[in-house]
Design an enzyme around this catalytic site. Sequence first.
Site, PDB file in Angstrom:
ATOM      1  N   ARG A 225     -77.031  33.326  25.727  1.00 49.74           N
ATOM      2  CA  ARG A 225     -78.205  33.060  24.895  1.00 49.74           C
ATOM      3  C   ARG A 225     -77.937  33.573  23.489  1.00 49.74           C
ATOM      4  NH1 ARG A 225     -83.750  32.543  26.620  1.00 49.74           N
ATOM      5  NH2 ARG A 225     -84.941  31.727  24.828  1.00 49.74           N
TER       6      ARG A 225
ATOM      7  N   ARG B  63     -79.303  37.778  23.804  1.00 48.48           N
ATOM      8  CA  ARG B  63     -80.625  37.882  24.423  1.00 48.48           C
ATOM      9  C   ARG B  63     -81.120  39.320  24.454  1.00 48.48           C
ATOM     10  NH1 ARG B  63     -81.434  35.311  29.143  1.00 48.48           N
ATOM     11  NH2 ARG B  63     -83.107  36.732  29.731  1.00 48.48           N
TER      12      ARG B  63
ATOM     13  N   LYS C  84     -80.271  23.270  32.086  1.00 41.03           N
ATOM     14  CA  LYS C  84     -80.212  24.737  32.116  1.00 41.03           C
ATOM     15  C   LYS C  84     -78.744  25.125  32.033  1.00 41.03           C
ATOM     16  CE  LYS C  84     -81.744  28.996  33.226  1.00 41.03           C
ATOM     17  NZ  LYS C  84     -80.566  29.702  32.713  1.00 41.03           N
TER      18      LYS C  84
END
Length: 522
Positions: free
Chosen positions: A223, A238, A218
């Site tokens: 993103r 994102r 992770k």
Amino acid sequence: MLPINREILLLFNKLVEYSNKIKRVSSRNEKIGIIADFLGRLERKEAEIGVDFIAGRIRQGRLNIAWKGLFKLLKTRPDQSKTLPDLIEIDKYLKQTRSKKGKEKITVLLPLFSRLSAVEKKYLVSLILGEVEQGAGEGLVKMAIAKYFNIKDSSMEYAYMHKPDIGKLFVYLLQKGNKGIKSLGIEIFSPVKPMLATIAESIEDVFEEYDDFAMEYKLDGIRIQLHRKADDVKIFSRHLKDITIHFPELIEIARSIPVNEFILDGEAIGIDKNGRPVPFQILAKRTTRKKDIDKMRNKIPVVPKFFDVLYIKGDDLTPVEYIERWKILNNIVINKNYLATRKFPINKSDGKKFIEDSLINGNEGIMVKLFNSPYRAGKRGKFWFKIKKVHTIDCIILAAEWGHGRRKGWLSNLHLGVLDETKKKFLMVGKTFKGLTDKMLIWLTENLPGYKVHEDSWTLYVKPEVVVEIAFNEVQKSPKYDSGYALRFARVKHIRQDKKPNEVNTILDLAKLTRIRSGNEI
């Protein structure tokens, strides 16, 4: 069913009236009906704005206005001679505010707030903060749109996946009607909402419930959704913002992949001189500069870590199982350093070791992805899970908000505080209603009124007497609270009746417990 051609734009006070109607009812179906009625009042040119507003958000994203400035706006003296603003006017003011800095933002908004009533001012502030409390957000608005156009749930989910901006989707359906859904599909340079993960408490929980899954590091990055067609490349965040200009090295890497049409999902990771990930707040600086791009590239180098492929050479891969999508991704990304670190755990011990390795390497934790997972854009569910290092602290309750829906009549959403560095003052670090059991709700509703300082229609403000143990994953910088920080993924573990207010944690403890993330939306 299309809006009546009235050529009369909806005034902002009507939006507030509808929001209050939504708030007053507890039934989900009633809320959906009220929202659908609101949709029918919108003219096409204000439709996108109106849908976003009734969903409790603004198109401009974060305006980064400190509470001191918002308080000044709330105290603006009304000018009865001015006309009431409509939705488009409100949106224009917010757009102008977005481009200003510091006190200039307040200067832009003051004339607007002078045209609003006290209730409307409070509503607009909550809209700016993304904290409209009406018991309805994007999910119910999406259902209301489906009701308005008489669209089946499966068709609405398909439409939303391919056009994830709820306001733009409504306008599209006004223009094309239900038949337009069939022509929607995943497209290059049209970003889709990223698939999301559900929090899992431990790797043991995952092993007990599932058999076939992979684990990935992770990552503490940004993103990214990377689109390429021939030599044209775009990178989206994102939140579906175009951030291409900030990452020239990712454009070069995209063009090096031996396929000329694809959409990849992954994270952009900042690395230090030793090759370790840099904290998010340092990496986030790469997205705030429109100048000196090359200088920032050298100062904070970035590498991609791809973990999914959504589209390749005309084929929509979102319905394909994760295990097959990974094989395709692995085949097209030749440089394996650009892939997320991945493992098939043999047992719980193996899984724990992978988590430990991830944390040692400067990551946030791990992701767990089921082999049979489709790519569900914008969705959480029982396909992807995230397991992160969990911190716990003791906080004081500063206030509690009355609940909505199932929690109507109960004090639930808690305002949390910690002591400042002098241990003489409490500073707010966030809100949460998560983790509260029915037993806790009963205790809070019965006992907090005994500590009442004052109350408004939404919130009971109390003396700092009740201590709660809070679990959270990280802390981010935030202008919302007087502490300057906000807990992320906070949930209540226990009401600590055995602890005194002066025993809660301090703001300094937060700095020791976790890295501080930037509060900027990317």
